[in-house]
Design an enzyme around this catalytic site. Structure first.
Site, PDB file in Angstrom:
ATOM      1  N   ASP A  30       0.821  -1.210   0.000  1.00  0.00           N
ATOM      2  CA  ASP A  30       0.000   0.000   0.000  1.00  0.00           C
ATOM      3  C   ASP A  30       0.861   1.268   0.000  1.00  0.00           C
ATOM      4  OD1 ASP A  30      -2.008  -1.836   0.368  1.00  0.00           O
ATOM      5  OD2 ASP A  30      -2.764  -0.968   2.236  1.00  0.00           O
ATOM      6  N   ASP A  31       0.245   2.334  -0.478  1.00  0.00           N
ATOM      7  CA  ASP A  31       0.716   3.721  -0.292  1.00  0.00           C
ATOM      8  C   ASP A  31       1.792   4.178  -1.278  1.00  0.00           C
ATOM      9  OD1 ASP A  31      -1.041   3.600   1.787  1.00  0.00           O
ATOM     10  OD2 ASP A  31       0.406   3.986   3.380  1.00  0.00           O
ATOM     11  N   HIS A  81      -6.269   2.645  -4.133  1.00  0.00           N
ATOM     12  CA  HIS A  81      -6.127   2.876  -2.672  1.00  0.00           C
ATOM     13  C   HIS A  81      -6.591   4.298  -2.333  1.00  0.00           C
ATOM     14  CE1 HIS A  81      -4.747   1.813   1.286  1.00  0.00           C
ATOM     15  NE2 HIS A  81      -3.730   2.632   1.318  1.00  0.00           N
ATOM     16  N   HIS A  85      -6.076   9.228   0.435  1.00  0.00           N
ATOM     17  CA  HIS A  85      -5.893   8.381   1.618  1.00  0.00           C
ATOM     18  C   HIS A  85      -6.705   8.866   2.828  1.00  0.00           C
ATOM     19  CE1 HIS A  85      -3.668   5.672   4.378  1.00  0.00           C
ATOM     20  NE2 HIS A  85      -3.376   5.005   3.282  1.00  0.00           N
ATOM     21  N   HIS A 176       3.584  -2.364   3.067  1.00  0.00           N
ATOM     22  CA  HIS A 176       3.633  -1.000   2.524  1.00  0.00           C
ATOM     23  C   HIS A 176       4.930  -0.789   1.746  1.00  0.00           C
ATOM     24  CE1 HIS A 176       0.574  -0.711   5.619  1.00  0.00           C
ATOM     25  NE2 HIS A 176       0.138   0.399   5.041  1.00  0.00           N
TER      26      HIS A 176
HETATM   27 ZN   LIG Z   1      -2.655   3.116   3.004  1.00  0.00          ZN
END
Ligand SMILES: [Zn+2]
Length: 214
Positions: A30-31, A81, A85, A176
């Site tokens: 993620d991210d 995603h 955020h 992540h």
């Molecule tokens: Zn995230």
């Protein structure tokens, strides 16, 4: 877990494991995209063979489109995603929809594919978020290894052990590649992939795992 979180989990259709007897897992990040750490994750899957899924935010894709394209060109899956955020459970319907649509549009413009899976930031989800995601064609993906807490940098050994403890056929494993120093995650995922590979596991994308027969 707070009471509110417990209620969210109880009503959630988020998928953290897909019923299959195949020794396959989906490792997800993620991210990102992140120009420093995303390529290091790609190296692991090139060296050990397999594919992963990258849940990217629109803000990061806008900053680092070349890294997003590298992920796509090397055969991995890109998932949605959100753009900024946020905690989606705190937004109204229109704002939730805008977060998903804007990001899906940017993924399509940047890498030329329609994302098929979605991970809510903070795994914060509710019936409204999931209905909107479904209407837009997304499967909502969680993860079994929340206890690994890789975003808090608890040590590569902890990330590895907490993930190995819960990995089983059909698992989605959450890590992540963005948001801060991810060097512990790189080390832990490399060791995890090597260990699971020795046990006979293969590494597939989220969409591939969802398509596997039970
Ligand atoms: Zn995230």
């Amino acid at each position: 877990m707070s009471e509110a979180e417990a209620q969210t989990r109880a009503i959630s259709d988020m998928i953290s494991i897909h019923g299959t007897s195949a020794k396959a897992v989906a490792i997800t990040f993620d991210d990102g995209p992140n120009p420093e750490f995303t390529p290091q994750m790609l190296d692991i899957f090139r060296e050990e063979e397999g594919r992963a899924t990258f849940y990217m935010t629109g803000e990061q894709i806008a900053r680092y489109p070349d890294t997003a394209r590298l992920v796509q060109e090397t055969g991995h899956e890109i998932g949605n995603h959100t753009y900024t955020h946020p905690h989606l459970t705190e937004l109204d319907e229109e704002a939730v929809r805008a977060e998903l649509v804007r990001t899906g549009d940017l993924i399509r413009e940047t890498v030329g594919v329609q994302a098929a899976t979605f991970r809510p930031p903070y795994l914060a989800t509710d019936a409204q978020v999931e209905r909107i995601a479904r209407e837009l064609g997304y499967a909502v993906i969680g993860g079994v290894n929340g206890a690994a807490r890789d975003w808090e940098m608890p040590g590569a050994d902890h990330i590895l052990e907490a993930s190995l403890a819960v990995a089983e056929p059909g698992s989605f494993l959450l890590f992540h590649d963005g948001y801060g120093d991810r060097s512990q995650t790189v080390e832990a995922v490399r060791a995890l992939v090597r260990t699971l590979k020795k046990e006979g596991y293969v590494f597939v994308t989220a969409s591939e795992l969802l398509a596997m027969e039970s």
